[in-house]
Design an enzyme around this catalytic site. Structure first.
Site, PDB file in Angstrom:
ATOM      1  N   GLY A  41     -10.067 -11.103 -44.114  1.00  0.00           N
ATOM      2  CA  GLY A  41      -9.901 -12.252 -43.397  1.00  0.00           C
ATOM      3  C   GLY A  41      -9.598 -12.417 -42.115  1.00  0.00           C
ATOM      4  N   GLY A  69     -15.308  -9.072 -47.832  1.00  0.00           N
ATOM      5  CA  GLY A  69     -14.750 -11.058 -48.578  1.00  0.00           C
ATOM      6  C   GLY A  69     -16.029 -11.396 -47.968  1.00  0.00           C
ATOM      7  N   GLY A  70     -15.427 -12.611 -46.594  1.00  0.00           N
ATOM      8  CA  GLY A  70     -16.542 -13.402 -45.272  1.00  0.00           C
ATOM      9  C   GLY A  70     -18.166 -13.091 -46.194  1.00  0.00           C
ATOM     10  CD  GLU A  80      -9.840  -6.418 -50.497  1.00  0.00           C
ATOM     11  OE1 GLU A  80     -10.340  -6.082 -50.347  1.00  0.00           O
ATOM     12  OE2 GLU A  80      -8.433  -7.033 -50.882  1.00  0.00           O
ATOM     13  CG  ASN A 140     -13.479 -11.469 -53.809  1.00  0.00           C
ATOM     14  OD1 ASN A 140     -13.340 -12.538 -54.497  1.00  0.00           O
ATOM     15  ND2 ASN A 140     -11.942 -10.887 -53.318  1.00  0.00           N
ATOM     16  CD1 TRP A 141     -19.188 -13.104 -53.829  1.00  0.00           C
ATOM     17  CD2 TRP A 141     -20.349 -15.281 -54.916  1.00  0.00           C
ATOM     18  NE1 TRP A 141     -20.588 -13.776 -53.852  1.00  0.00           N
ATOM     19  CE2 TRP A 141     -20.891 -14.247 -54.976  1.00  0.00           C
ATOM     20  CE3 TRP A 141     -20.190 -16.195 -55.624  1.00  0.00           C
ATOM     21  CZ2 TRP A 141     -22.512 -14.869 -55.332  1.00  0.00           C
ATOM     22  CZ3 TRP A 141     -21.566 -16.856 -56.606  1.00  0.00           C
ATOM     23  CH2 TRP A 141     -22.925 -16.346 -56.277  1.00  0.00           C
ATOM     24  CE  LYS A 142     -11.020 -12.486 -49.738  1.00  0.00           C
ATOM     25  NZ  LYS A 142     -10.049 -11.971 -48.943  1.00  0.00           N
ATOM     26  CD  GLU A 196      -7.032 -13.832 -50.640  1.00  0.00           C
ATOM     27  OE1 GLU A 196      -8.022 -13.713 -52.101  1.00  0.00           O
ATOM     28  OE2 GLU A 196      -7.497 -13.545 -49.297  1.00  0.00           O
ATOM     29  CG  HIS A 240      -7.586  -9.748 -53.563  1.00  0.00           C
ATOM     30  ND1 HIS A 240      -7.125 -10.805 -52.320  1.00  0.00           N
ATOM     31  CD2 HIS A 240      -8.639  -9.479 -53.255  1.00  0.00           C
ATOM     32  CE1 HIS A 240      -7.138 -10.825 -51.575  1.00  0.00           C
ATOM     33  NE2 HIS A 240      -8.974  -9.528 -51.930  1.00  0.00           N
ATOM     34  CB  SER A 249     -12.135  -7.686 -40.986  1.00  0.00           C
ATOM     35  OG  SER A 249     -10.977  -8.980 -41.182  1.00  0.00           O
TER      36      SER A 249
HETATM   37  P1  13P Z   1     -12.928 -10.213 -45.771  1.00  0.00           P
HETATM   38  O1  13P Z   1     -13.722  -9.041 -46.141  1.00  0.00           O
HETATM   39  O2  13P Z   1     -13.210 -11.490 -45.863  1.00  0.00           O
HETATM   40  O3  13P Z   1     -11.909  -9.735 -44.901  1.00  0.00           O
HETATM   41  O4  13P Z   1     -12.423  -9.998 -47.535  1.00  0.00           O
HETATM   42  C1  13P Z   1     -11.776  -8.906 -48.016  1.00  0.00           C
HETATM   43  C2  13P Z   1     -11.211  -9.167 -49.096  1.00  0.00           C
HETATM   44  O5  13P Z   1     -10.284  -9.535 -49.474  1.00  0.00           O
HETATM   45  C3  13P Z   1     -11.972  -8.835 -50.173  1.00  0.00           C
HETATM   46  O6  13P Z   1     -11.443  -8.512 -51.229  1.00  0.00           O
END
Ligand code: 13P
Length: 251
Positions: A174, A234-235, A168, A12-14, A99, A97, A213
């Site tokens: 994050g 994500g990251g 999640e 997930n590149w966000k 967010e 998600h 994470s």
């Molecule tokens: P991180 O891997 O950056 O913690 O993000 C997880 C995430 O929200 C994937 O959708």
């Protein structure tokens, strides 16, 4: 309950990327992914769907979106319909998600409707569920994730085996704080039991991803859990060597 299906590793590149950065990242992934034993996807910002569609063409990397409208068409400024995503070869769409739930007020019912819109267009929704730190500390984790998933099951019961679920925990996203493999497995088992109640033996086919994470160092132990069928990253999905190591851990 163990499941013989292939694992899914989805990035997930966000809201990250640029034409140049995307090209470098996907080229590196293409070069490193090989004949991976797991399914791989990248969920990219909408403006880059066309670019990444052509960058992944002919590779085992599938294209994903980060959201989808619940509506088919019309006066919904800023939204993208499932049919539009399908036009660009999108195979997966993240829905719900944390967010989006947090910053855009998405309710459980709205998330369920988005999952339904994706399913109707032949796109696999990656339905995110997860508790906040306060909810975990109050002992409400199972209740929260069950409530979030129940809305999706209620609205899409007839095709529930077509979804992917992503657990999640909000406190792990994050933050560098990962759920331990045992903590993740405990919640995945709750979700699996709920899916089993809804879909019977078909529940074993449904992939339940862990996200929060996940990185090259902790992926193998999380993915070794019996009900952890992949990861939503994500990251670490923005760095090709890290994402490739996670893919290798799932293969
Ligand atoms: P991180 O891997 O950056 O913690 O993000 C997880 C995430 O929200 C994937 O959708």
């Amino acid at each position: 309950m163990t499941s013989p299906k292939k694992k899914l590793i989805a990035g997930n590149w966000k809201m990250n990327g640029s034409l140049a950065a995307n090209e470098a990242l996907v080229q590196a992934l293409r070069a490193g992914v090989g004949q991976s034993g797991c399914d791989v996807a990248v969920c990219v910002p909408s403006p880059y769907l066309a670019q990444v569609q052509s960058l992944v063409a002919g590779s085992p990397i599938a294209l994903g979106a980060q959201d989808v409208s619940a509506h088919a068409q019309g006066a919904y400024t800023g939204e993208q319909s499932a049919a539009m995503l399908k036009d660009f070869g999108v195979r997966y769409a993240i829905v719900g998600h944390s967010e989006r739930r947090q910053y855009h007020g998405e309710s459980d019912d709205a998330v369920a409707a988005k999952a339904g819109a994706a399913l109707g267009a032949g796109i696999t929704p990656i339905v995110c569920v997860g508790e906040t730190l306060a909810e975990r500390e109050a002992g409400h984790t199972a209740e929260v994730v069950r409530r979030q998933l129940a809305a999706v099951i209620h609205a899409n019961g007839h095709c529930i085996t077509e979804i992917v679920v992503a657990y999640e925990p909000v406190w792990a996203i994050g933050t560098g704080k990962t759920a331990t493999p045992e903590e993740a497995q405990a919640v995945h088992a709750v979700l699996r039991a709920q899916l089993h109640h809804a879909a019977g033996d078909g529940a074993a086919r449904i992939r339940i991803l862990y996200g929060g994470s996940m990185n090259a160092a902790n992926a193998a132990s999380l993915l070794a859990q019996p009900d952890v069928d992949g990861g939503l990253i994500g990251g670490a999905s923005l760095k090709a060597p890290d994402f490739l190591q996670i893919i290798a851990a799932a293969a």
